[in-house]
Design an enzyme around this catalytic site. Structure first.
Site, PDB file in Angstrom:
ATOM      1  N   TYR A 146       0.860  -1.183   0.000  1.00 47.29           N
ATOM      2  CA  TYR A 146       0.000   0.000   0.000  1.00 47.29           C
ATOM      3  C   TYR A 146       0.893   1.229   0.000  1.00 47.29           C
ATOM      4  CZ  TYR A 146      -4.464   2.307   0.959  1.00 47.29           C
ATOM      5  OH  TYR A 146      -5.604   3.061   0.856  1.00 47.29           O
TER       6      TYR A 146
ATOM      7  N   ASN B 244     -15.925   4.232   3.260  1.00 43.07           N
ATOM      8  CA  ASN B 244     -16.739   3.942   2.069  1.00 43.07           C
ATOM      9  C   ASN B 244     -17.769   5.021   1.725  1.00 43.07           C
ATOM     10  OD1 ASN B 244     -15.301   1.658   1.525  1.00 43.07           O
ATOM     11  ND2 ASN B 244     -16.725   0.274   2.527  1.00 43.07           N
TER      12      ASN B 244
ATOM     13  N   PHE C 127      -8.732   8.741  -7.325  1.00 41.56           N
ATOM     14  CA  PHE C 127      -9.158   9.270  -6.030  1.00 41.56           C
ATOM     15  C   PHE C 127      -8.666   8.357  -4.921  1.00 41.56           C
ATOM     16  CE2 PHE C 127     -11.991   9.601  -2.364  1.00 41.56           C
ATOM     17  CZ  PHE C 127     -11.789  10.938  -2.074  1.00 41.56           C
TER      18      PHE C 127
ATOM     19  N   VAL D  63     -18.154   0.917  -1.215  1.00 39.08           N
ATOM     20  CA  VAL D  63     -18.319   2.213  -1.879  1.00 39.08           C
ATOM     21  C   VAL D  63     -19.497   2.143  -2.857  1.00 39.08           C
ATOM     22  CG1 VAL D  63     -17.250   3.875  -3.451  1.00 39.08           C
ATOM     23  CG2 VAL D  63     -15.889   2.842  -1.627  1.00 39.08           C
TER      24      VAL D  63
END
Lengths: 363, 363
Positions: free
Chosen positions: B79, B153, B298, B182
């Site tokens: 990540y 989310n 995003f 989401v």
């Protein structure tokens, strides 16, 4: 003073009337889409009687019109913008000279140079009639090569550098296709505007040194081949001396674009304006999410369609013309062919790794 | 009136002092990156003596914290945002309850629900001490499931729909991963804001009807499987009744993204916020140039890092909480596990095609 002006106008009208005669119109046309050498034909379509010009009509004669890659795509039928019907006359840009007109005297005079700003009006023709409202007059002291190739490549370079990110002095941009018509203009405008331009070109067995020397003569400071972008060494040499690029300009696609992505700064913008490799643009998800990459497209034809009516197009042209006059923006190397020699011209324009611009002209 | 308030405060202080005791802190940690089931350990790290709280310190107790896909990626070390050092406590979001504090009485009280807004402070812990300035107090009448899953989310869905294109009533957006956390929030916010939401889900052998029914119970009007986007029939059924999408939301990548591109409107924006397929985003050059496609990314963590200090985050939370209270925004299906049962929790969270959110909690 006033009466002498009136006299001069009367004299001009008389002079025009005397000149009026018939002009044979030759047009480079195709009645079907296909390989340019197979479908293009030089047709003698009409003959213009200058005495029949209507108010605002301007009779113009071709000085020079380039064969751009988009023209080839259009003739092949592989372009997003195609003629509304066939047969059609091709040619997307070019400079003409005013022969005669029925516009008010102050606007244009015989001998003036003009650019027709109608998208669907093919420029590969010896003569044509255009409304004064669809012409932009340009000075005739900038060389036919510069004038003929002004409205596509340098304008594209101008918009690419101006419309996507705010570039400050000392910022960096990177482009592939650095030797293309747009690429050469980007190098020169970048230098003029104090932006670091990194230009990537395809490696080639012959003429590599000459190509690099030529780009450096235009002001290029950083010229690399695609393979260099994959080497870690660049981090120590280039990216330790100038900032990472805020803007990437892509006219190739495929791996060449992935190579550009690798070196962009965080939150950079990648603008695609061409796809020479015929490969798509492939972006790892992490580039979008974690590096905040912004990918856009630019198409000069759409920009023109949206901006022809306003003053932005003329303003840009005049700014570019000023740069040409100061020798800060050079025309590409050009090779001229008569309209009648179009087969040789089209063949030359389609040669791979060609960096010379083919111009069509008339005797 | 004033004296009774003073008396009350004194009583409160007395009451706090009486409650003060020792709290055992259990933290779900890893001392190296790897498969969650191999590297995660529940450590008993410290014990908090509430009488030692400093001014502005708030002692909080975990109510519930979800295991999101990004948590798994972070534990794996894959990540963009990783703990500054190991061992580290993981868990990106969660709702806590105030146990004790040294903040001024008006700001928080024992029993209040709070969201810690510190990016690098793992939420998978039984107790913790956080400055009052790093907490957002939220109402305790919205259900633990909604509160625990509020800040990633639904906030991502909110920003995706608000920050990239201006959506008017009747406009269309399209998303893949329509059943993701989401995706479910996008469906509900879209309905609330009168936007047509087209949701694409992966086809599955079992449970397909139940999934579609569930999404429709959230307000989804248009649910399709990926294969449908490749069929010409959609043009006649769907795109003749609602406009083409101005916005595409992509959390999958690969072919699923190409399928989205195919149906977008001209000048649409595609926002990538995830890459479940682990395939890149591939876009034909023509989409950028001729369809004026805009591709963005995003990342909620970046948005938070840039906006935690301002009032935008709290404003968004309160707007979402209002929707939850009116039953317009439902929590995802949740399954609770004790922190001590983390191995079963992590296993459940990683099951493919899982649409239930795993929540960690304490006894």
């Amino acid at each position: 003073m006033r009466s002498s002006l009136v006299l001069f106008k009367r004299f001009q009208t008389l002079f025009h009337t005397r000149l009026a005669s018939s002009y044979v119109v030759q047009e480079l046309q195709a009645d079907q889409y296909g390989a340019p050498n197979e479908v293009l034909k030089l047709n003698q379509t009409t003959s213009i009687d200058a005495s029949q010009l209507k108010p605002n009509d301007v009779l113009i004669k071709l000085l020079a019109s380039p064969i751009n890659p988009a023209d080839i795509n259009m003739i092949e039928g592989k372009y997003a913008l195609l003629p509304s019907s066939l047969p059609a006359t091709f040619g997307n840009e070019g400079v003409f000279q005013v022969v005669d007109h029925r516009a008010s005297d102050e606007q244009v005079r015989p001998g003036d140079w003009v650019l027709p700003k109608i998208l669907d009006w093919g420029k590969w023709r010896s003569y044509g009639i255009v409304s004064i409202n669809d012409l932009i007059k340009i000075p005739s002291d900038i060389g036919v090569e510069s004038a003929a190739t002004l409205s596509v490549n340098p304008c594209t370079a101008y918009r690419l550098l101006r419309d996507f990110v705010t570039l400050e002095k000392g910022d960096t941009i990177i482009q592939n296709g650095g030797n293309s018509g747009v690429g050469q203009a980007v190098i020169q405008l970048g230098k003029l505007w104090n932006i670091n331009v990194v230009s990537i070109v395809r490696n080639r067995e012959q003429g590599m040194n000459e190509l690099v020397d030529y780009l450096k003569s235009l002001g290029a400071e950083h010229v690399y081949v695609e393979e260099d972008l994959r080497k870690e060494a660049l981090r120590k040499t280039l990216w330790s001396t100038i900032p990472r690029p805020k803007l990437g300009l892509n006219c190739v696609g495929g791996r060449a674009t992935s190579d550009l992505l690798r070196v962009l700064d965080k939150s950079a913008t990648l603008v695609t304006y061409g796809g020479m490799s015929k490969q798509p643009v492939t972006v790892p998800t992490a580039e979008f999410i974690f590096n905040d990459l912004n990918c856009r497209g630019f198409w000069m034809s759409r920009w023109k369609a949206e901006n022809y009516k306003g003053s932005q197009f003329a303003q840009m042209l005049y700014e570019l013309i000023d740069s040409i006059r100061r020798n800060e923006l050079k025309a590409p190397h050009c090779e001229k062919f008569l309209l009648s020699d179009y087969k040789a011209a089209v063949e030359q324009a389609q040669k791979p790794l060609n960096t010379t611009k083919v111009l069509l002209t008339v005797a």
